[in-house]
Enzyme design. Structure first.
Site: not given
Ligand code: PEP
Ligand code: MG
Length: 580
Positions: A193, A435, A459, A506
């Site tokens: 993140h 995911e 994920d 995403c």
């Molecule tokens: C993902 O896992 O691709 C996603 C978009 O969610 P995050 O990165 O917040 O886990």
């Molecule tokens: Mg995710």
């Protein structure tokens, strides 16, 4: 001093050249001085003065951040003030100055270390999280006692490149719109993140450098090449020149790209796909619009819940969602329900410490267990749906029962609102993030329960390949182009289309421009990624023919390794004369 190049993981594109500010390595040189009886009260006064000065500094930062980024971000600093008002700590220090007749900074450092040691041993997530607050404030008090200048991110007078072991959300939030022109960290993977946040803030960054905090000295000049994941320490004049021109080129390239922000995201032969943006904070919607986003494909809502003592209220969330919906006018905004866990922890929710947080009590699993928390968010989303084109989706769905249960909770909240005569969009579109491999493989079943899918590759890849997304040591194994990942993506897209629903992506892979051709060819309907990457994705899609992309995708699915897939994708871009 000789120039040195260190390779890390590219987190956010662009070039930055400047002086470093090392965040994690503040070695305070504190001498021990014996005091005579006469100087004791003066010393205590000096200590109290340092506390007051620190409090004033923190209040100022709190005010600034609240004004620039909203109250919830300013709240981060309330915990710091609490530490400053802790009478036990203050009395401990004053008592020791009196009894031991030793200077304030020496005693304070001793007491601080004792506190940190004791807290670190406690088996309480909340208290352990407060450790960073104590150490942050402690450093500030020491600086004020020693009369050294504060290097806090919010007080920067000149442009710097921040070097740090890792960056906490509070560091990152403070960094926003300040003089930080780049950053580099020891820890983190491409989809950690920290990396995602860097892209959102449009700050060139490299993560996962492992030793960067030990390799640079304060005042060193370094170059961050966020596009290639390289950091050049103490560069030669020639190297600086080379990167100055690269920086210019990048800027020019960027502004050229935004020029076609109003053009449709469509292939030469007419296949239209949707380009959307991922955001973490409501104010990022502006950047999404300037980069040509046709919607928000992922609004991560965890940041409302982090760094605070209480939970966000329904009202607070409602306003945030409504603001984004209104900012995007009629474009869709997909709110993702709370996805805590993994590398995002929330202290106030008393989440037990887990051996495998990525496989633990997270996201929808947590929300279904804590429906009190979940329902507050659902109410806020539904209420905001009356003000724009809002959609919502659940993270970390692993099977259909979970999805049905989540939808039942949603229905019960809709009933509540109806009874209360509160308006909302009764037909709000609901989606599932895909995911987890089990969800991908049963996506034909899941598709019956939702209006759309959004593939969360960050994920999905980590679970499919058993590679922790935030661990730099195994980052080489984190391969989006792995044949297993491609097969999962194909399964999801085919199942969605067969059921008559649309499917977006995403995860960060949607912004991995080498793979855009493949994703297009596999039939993806929507690409959602950091605003800064959008123009580049559009440029590639507008240079392609869909029928050719489909052929490339078929070929890619027959290959054996990620390398082979990448080479095929790169070659197809070269054929199009697209440089990446
Ligand atoms: C993902 O896992 O691709 C996603 C978009 O969610 P995050 O990165 O917040 O886990
Ligand atoms: Mg995710």
């Amino acid at each position: 001093m000789i120039e040195r190049v260190i390779k890390g993981i590219p987190a956010a594109p662009g070039v930055a050249i400047g002086k470093v500010l090392v965040l994690d390595r503040e070695d305070f040189r504190v001498n021990k001085r014996k005091l005579d009886d006469k100087s004791l009260s003066k010393e205590i006064k000096r200590f109290r003065g340092a506390l007051l000065k620190t409090k004033k500094e923190i209040l100022e930062i709190k005010q600034k951040i609240s004004a620039e980024m909203g109250l919830e971000h300013g709240e981060i600093f309330s915990a710091h003030i609490l530490v400053l008002e802790d009478t036990m700590l203050i009395d401990d220090v004053i008592g020791k100055i009196k009894n031991e007749k030793i200077n304030a900074e020496y005693i304070f450092l001793e007491v601080l270390k004792k506190y940190i040691r004791t807290f670190a041993k406690l088996d309480d997530e909340y208290i352990r999280e407060r450790l960073s607050d104590i150490s942050d404030v402690g450093k500030r008090i020491l600086r004020n006692l020693l009369g050294t200048t504060s290097h806090a991110l919010s007080n920067l007078k000149e442009e710097v490149i921040v070097i740090s072991g890792d960056l906490s959300p509070s560091d990152t939030a403070t960094m926003h719109r300040k003089n930080v022109i780049g950053f580099a960290t020891d820890i983190g993977g491409r989809t950690s993140h920290t990396a995602i946040m860097a892209k959102s803030l449009e700050i060139p960054a490299v993560v996962g450098l492992e030793t960067i905090t030990r390799e640079v000295e304060p005042g060193d000049v370094i170059i961050i090449d966020g596009s290639n994941g390289e950091v050049i320490i103490r560069p030669e004049k020639e190297t600086i020149k080379k990167y100055e021109s690269l920086k210019l080129k990048f800027k020019k390239f960027e502004s050229n790209l935004t020029k076609f922000k109003h053009l449709p995201c469509q292939t030469i032969d007419g296949r239209r796909v949707v380009l959307a943006a991922n955001i973490e904070l409501p104010e990022e919607a502006t950047s999404a619009v300037t980069h040509g986003a046709e919607g928000i494909g992922l609004f991560r809502t965890e940041y409302f819940y982090m760094n605070r003592k209480d939970l966000p209220t329904e009202e607070e969330q409602f306003h945030a969602y409504k603001t984004v919906a209104q900012k995007m006018v009629s474009h869709p905004v997909i709110i993702r329900t709370l996805d805590l866990g993994g590398d995002k922890f929330l202290s106030q929710l008393e989440i037990p410490h887990e051996m495998n947080p990525y496989l633990g009590w997270r996201a929808i699993r947590f929300c279904l267990a804590r429906q009190d928390v979940f329902k507050v968010q659902l109410r806020a989303i539904l209420r905001a749906s009356a003000y724009g084109n809002l959609k919502m989706m659940y993270p970390m769905i692993s099977g259909v029962e979970e999805l049905i249960q989540a939808n039942q909770v949603l229905e019960s909240v809709k009933e509540e609102l109806k009874k209360e005569k509160i308006s909302f969009n009764k037909d709000i579109e609901v989606g599932a993030m895909i995911e987890i491999p089990s969800a991908a493989l049963t996506s034909n079943i899941l598709a019956r329960e939702v209006d759309f899918f959004s593939i969360g590759t960050n994920d999905l890849i980590q679970y499919a390949l058993a590679v922790d997304r935030a661990n730099e040591k195994i980052a080489y194994l984190y391969e989006p182009a792995h044949p297993a990942v491609l097969k999962l993506i194909k399964t999801i897209i085919d199942n969605a289309h067969e059921a008559g629903i649309w499917v977006g992506m995403c995860g960060e892979m949607a912004g991995d421009i080498i793979l855009t051709v493949l994703l297009l060819g596999l039939g993806l309907d929507e690409f959602s990624t950091s605003p800064i990457i959008l123009p580049e994705v559009k440029r590639i899609i507008r240079s392609m023919e869909y029928f050719k992309a489909k052929k490339i995708a078929v070929k890619a699915l027959s290959l054996s390794t990620a390398k082979e897939v990448e080479n095929l994708a790169k070659k197809s871009l070269e054929d199009l004369k697209i440089k990446v």
